[in-house]
Scaffold this active site. Sequence first.
Site, PDB file in Angstrom:
ATOM      1  N   GLY A 101       0.819  -1.195   0.000  1.00 21.49           N
ATOM      2  CA  GLY A 101       0.000   0.000   0.000  1.00 21.49           C
ATOM      3  C   GLY A 101       0.859   1.253   0.000  1.00 21.49           C
ATOM      4  N   CYS A 102       0.278   2.364  -0.437  1.00 22.20           N
ATOM      5  CA  CYS A 102       1.029   3.621  -0.538  1.00 22.20           C
ATOM      6  C   CYS A 102       1.428   4.136   0.834  1.00 22.20           C
ATOM      7  CB  CYS A 102       0.233   4.661  -1.315  1.00 22.20           C
ATOM      8  SG  CYS A 102      -1.459   4.920  -0.728  1.00 22.20           S
ATOM      9  N   TYR A 103       0.488   4.172   1.782  1.00 21.31           N
ATOM     10  CA  TYR A 103       0.827   4.585   3.136  1.00 21.31           C
ATOM     11  C   TYR A 103       1.866   3.643   3.736  1.00 21.31           C
ATOM     12  CZ  TYR A 103      -2.931   8.071   3.845  1.00 21.31           C
ATOM     13  OH  TYR A 103      -3.745   9.176   3.802  1.00 21.31           O
ATOM     14  N   ALA A 104       1.662   2.343   3.537  1.00 29.60           N
ATOM     15  CA  ALA A 104       2.582   1.363   4.102  1.00 29.60           C
ATOM     16  C   ALA A 104       3.999   1.582   3.583  1.00 29.60           C
ATOM     17  CB  ALA A 104       2.103  -0.047   3.771  1.00 29.60           C
ATOM     18  N   SER A 114       5.307   4.407   2.650  1.00 31.13           N
ATOM     19  CA  SER A 114       5.858   5.620   3.253  1.00 31.13           C
ATOM     20  C   SER A 114       6.280   5.400   4.698  1.00 31.13           C
ATOM     21  CB  SER A 114       4.834   6.760   3.176  1.00 31.13           C
ATOM     22  OG  SER A 114       3.815   6.621   4.149  1.00 31.13           O
TER      23      SER A 114
END
Length: 330
Positions: A131-134, A136
């Site tokens: 995931g994108c948040y993950a 980051s």
Amino acid sequence: MRGGVFGATGYTGRELVRLLRRHPHASVAFTTGSGGGHLAHENGLEQAADAYMLALPHGVAATYAARLREARPEALVVDLSGDLRLPTAAAYKHWYGHEHPAPQLIGQAVFGLTEAYRDRLAGARLVSNPGCYATSVMLPLLPLLREGLVEPDGIVADAKSGATGAGRSLREDLLFCEVAEDFSAYSPGRTHRHVGEIEAVVEERTGKSMELTFCPHLLPVKRGILTALYVKPTRGTGELRRALEAAYAGSAFVHVVDAPPRLSDVVETNDCRISVHAAATGRAVVFSALDNLVKGAAGQAIQNLNLAMGFGEAEGLVSAFEPARTGAGG
């Protein structure tokens, strides 16, 4: 290399098509999605390709991954949904709220956090993009936890994302007049799905269990993620920075910088920029910034495709990073 993109009319799917078309060793064999010029998803299963990129919703993507693996085991399948990120069916049900659509694939995919799993991605034929948040959170956090430079308990991730992170589905809370000139939090504490994959990967890569406090926010911008990690360091911030520099010394896309990174530094690139700063006594803050559609999704998928197919890791991708130049007396 012929690539097929499922879900090419979503934000991530469109980014995949754009990156594949600029790739020196790839072409777009077909796309599926809504609107003219795209096949129905079912018809995409009949198309021959060397790699299939699944930019489909969770709960749907894994069913297509399973059918492609059975019909075309020699081809690469990269799933950009959350269906294959978690290690067990029970974990998937906990974080996604329903039974797994293809439990036979659980544990079969290489987790596609490129810089952490580079050795496993070479020659892989099933990849689960993070995931994108993950992404980051994990890029700055994994080296620090692995080296014992921050305590695993009490970590707070405070993250802000552009509106494309929520996809293209029509929702009232994502209309322009609802988002513009506003700022809001959602999925607070431990309710966002990316928490599950972060904690699972941290334990697998560092041997440390943790309970992350994670709060995402919606920015009134199109794209980009800025994450602040509040941590309890065991050493000075200089050692934290040196550990991150050593971890990513050979990386084309992860860079440790002096000042807190801005979204404008990374948007439209595959870069992730990280900085480390002292905070209150016994605390430090670590910033990371990336483009949620590129390094957080389609760009990282291309990076993984490159490794799986034997291309140069950076082929078809852009970095805007230029190291600071030291003057004659510096």
